[in-house]
Scaffold this motif. Structure first.
Motif, short mmCIF file in Angstrom:
data_model
loop_
_atom_site.label_atom_id
_atom_site.label_comp_id
_atom_site.label_asym_id
_atom_site.label_seq_id
_atom_site.Cartn_x
_atom_site.Cartn_y
_atom_site.Cartn_z
N GLU A 286 0.85 -1.22 0.00
CA GLU A 286 0.00 0.00 0.00
C GLU A 286 0.87 1.25 0.00
O GLU A 286 0.62 2.20 -0.77
N LEU A 287 1.90 1.24 0.84
CA LEU A 287 2.79 2.40 0.91
C LEU A 287 3.58 2.59 -0.37
O LEU A 287 3.88 3.72 -0.77
N ARG A 288 3.90 1.47 -1.01
CA ARG A 288 4.60 1.55 -2.29
C ARG A 288 3.72 2.21 -3.33
O ARG A 288 4.19 3.07 -4.12
N ALA A 289 2.44 1.83 -3.38
CA ALA A 289 1.52 2.41 -4.35
C ALA A 289 1.33 3.91 -4.12
O ALA A 289 1.11 4.69 -5.06
N LEU A 290 1.43 4.34 -2.86
CA LEU A 290 1.25 5.75 -2.53
C LEU A 290 2.54 6.56 -2.66
O LEU A 290 2.53 7.78 -2.46
N GLY A 291 3.64 5.88 -3.00
CA GLY A 291 4.88 6.60 -3.24
C GLY A 291 5.73 6.86 -2.01
O GLY A 291 6.60 7.73 -2.03
N PHE A 292 5.51 6.10 -0.93
CA PHE A 292 6.29 6.30 0.28
C PHE A 292 7.52 5.39 0.35
O PHE A 292 8.54 5.77 0.92
N VAL A 293 7.42 4.18 -0.17
CA VAL A 293 8.51 3.20 -0.07
C VAL A 293 8.75 2.58 -1.44
O VAL A 293 7.92 2.70 -2.36
N GLU A 294 9.90 1.92 -1.54
CA GLU A 294 10.22 1.19 -2.76
C GLU A 294 10.83 -0.16 -2.37
O GLU A 294 11.34 -0.33 -1.26
N ARG A 295 10.76 -1.07 -3.31
CA ARG A 295 11.22 -2.45 -3.04
C ARG A 295 12.52 -2.70 -3.78
O ARG A 295 12.68 -2.33 -4.95
N ASP A 296 13.44 -3.35 -3.09
CA ASP A 296 14.71 -3.74 -3.67
C ASP A 296 14.91 -5.22 -3.41
O ASP A 296 15.47 -5.62 -2.39
#
Length: 417
Positions: free
Chosen positions: A391-401
């Protein structure tokens, strides 16, 4: 029906009164041609008498105010000129001073002078008289010399006094100018004393907004004092109102400035002190406003400034903190005229659900972390933590590595502050 004698010129020793002319004793004080003692048939007797009293007595003279309430202005003038019975309460020295002034008082000439300046003399009971001035009781003005086209009573219905230090700071001048403009834009009349500093700044702010403003002077309404504000006072007479208790041509004194402040306080719904030292004359206006049951407000300033100490002292007492016109109007306006609620800036994380915000706070400030460690830090099940991370990724707060998650830098996405 009583008939008046018809001399070619007024007889010395006759004073116009509501009861008709009263003959004076031989050679009374004030019987020079054209003085109070010879003025007859040139206007309403009560108006002439009150105009004369603005020269005979100082503004706010409560003894004279009590005499007027008990006997009327005409009888007071008769007593001072020696053509009527003496009144109680004054010693011989005081009578001598008033009679000396009465000998030189020419009320009709003063009325003609104010009319020549496109002004008028407004008395208690006139349609233009602001009735809130009656709250001053025996210290109520005998009358007001007014210059300007607008109706004083109408402008005073929604009015605020803005006062403060003459030797103000740039901060104080800025605050007073902005406040004057904002109040004028909202249809409120800005009332002040046309003095240097805060007074002048408040007037200029109202004039810049093309709004109503009234200058209450400690001299005649046709006198530009202080001289450095001559241009401002001229504009106030043309686009606003100038009000004075003293007759045309009269000069200011230190005590008259203090007495003038009671009119500013009584004329308005509330008083705002922008800047004032501990011995500022603006505090006199503040105390008057409190005594009259008016709203008292103050604008806070730097604690290191001596010109804010007087205001801060008021704020520790019965004054209310205000920072702009909306907060002033909330105090003095009608029910429901509320200032907008003050809130800090909204940031994107304010819209997050509590669960998402908790997971977001569990991410390290630098570097990446796996979902299990984030779940442990957030105190939520791993599955819920992973759902919130997506959810946070979709909102632009976090990214996945890969299998690790990290905050997006401020330059690339949201700030988490």
């Amino acid at each position: 029906m009583r008939t008046e004698p018809e001399p070619v010129e007024p007889e010395p020793g006759l004073v116009g009164t509501e009861r008709g002319p009263v003959r004076a004793e031989p050679e009374p004080v004030g019987t020079e041609p054209g003085s109070v003692g010879t003025e007859r048939g040139q206007g309403e007797p009560e108006r002439l008498a009150r105009a004369a009293l603005t020269r005979i007595a100082e503004p706010g003279d409560e003894l004279v105010g009590r005499w007027i309430a008990a006997y009327g202005a005409c009888e007071v003038v008769d007593a001072v000129c020696g053509t009527g019975p003496p009144l109680t309460g004054a010693g011989e020295r005081r009578w001598a001073g008033m009679r000396l002034r009465a000998a030189h008082a020419r009320p009709q000439a003063d009325l003609d002078a104010i009319a020549a300046s496109d002004g008028r003399f407004v008395c208690p009971g006139d349609a233009e008289w602001p009735r809130q001035l009656d709250d001053l009781g025996d210290a109520r003005p005998f009358g007001l010399w007014v210059r300007g086209t607008p109706v004083l009573r109408v402008w005073a219905l929604r009015s605020v006094a803005v006062v403060g230090a003459r030797a103000c700071t740039e901060y104080g001048a800025h605050c007073a100018t902005v406040l004057g403009a904002e109040l004028a834009e909202q249809g409120w009349t800005v009332v002040s004393g046309a003095a240097y500093g805060i007074d002048a700044a408040a007037h200029r702010g109202a004039l810049a907004a093309r709004g109503p403003t009234v200058g209450v002077l400690a001299c005649g309404a046709d006198v530009a004092y202080p001289p450095g504000n001559q241009q401002l006072i001229r504009v106030l007479g043309e686009r606003g109102l100038l009000v004075a208790e003293l007759p045309p041509g009269d000069h200011p004194t230190r005590s008259r400035f203090v007495l003038r402040n009671r009119v500013i306080a009584a004329l308005t719904r509330g008083t705002v002190v922008v800047e004032a030292a501990l011995r500022s004359g603006a505090l006199v206006t503040a105390r008057r406003a409190l005594g009259l049951g008016r709203h008292l407000m103050g604008m806070p300033g730097p604690v290191t400034s001596g010109l804010s100490q007087g205001v801060h002292q008021l704020l520790r007492g019965e004054a209310t903190v205000v920072t702009d016109a909306a907060e002033v109007i909330e105090q003095v306006g009608m029910m429901g005229e509320l200032a907008p609620e003050r809130r800090g800036p909204t940031v994107p994380r304010d819209a997050l659900s509590p669960a998402a915000a908790r997971v977001l706070e569990a991410l390290p400030g630098r570097g990446a972390s796996d979902a299990a460690r984030i779940a442990c830090s957030a105190g939520v099940p791993p599955g819920e933590a992973l759902a919130r991370l997506h959810e946070l990724r979709a909102l632009g707060f976090v990214e996945r590595d890969g299998n690790r998650w990290q905050l997006i830098s401020r330059s690339k996405g949201h700030s988490i502050g």
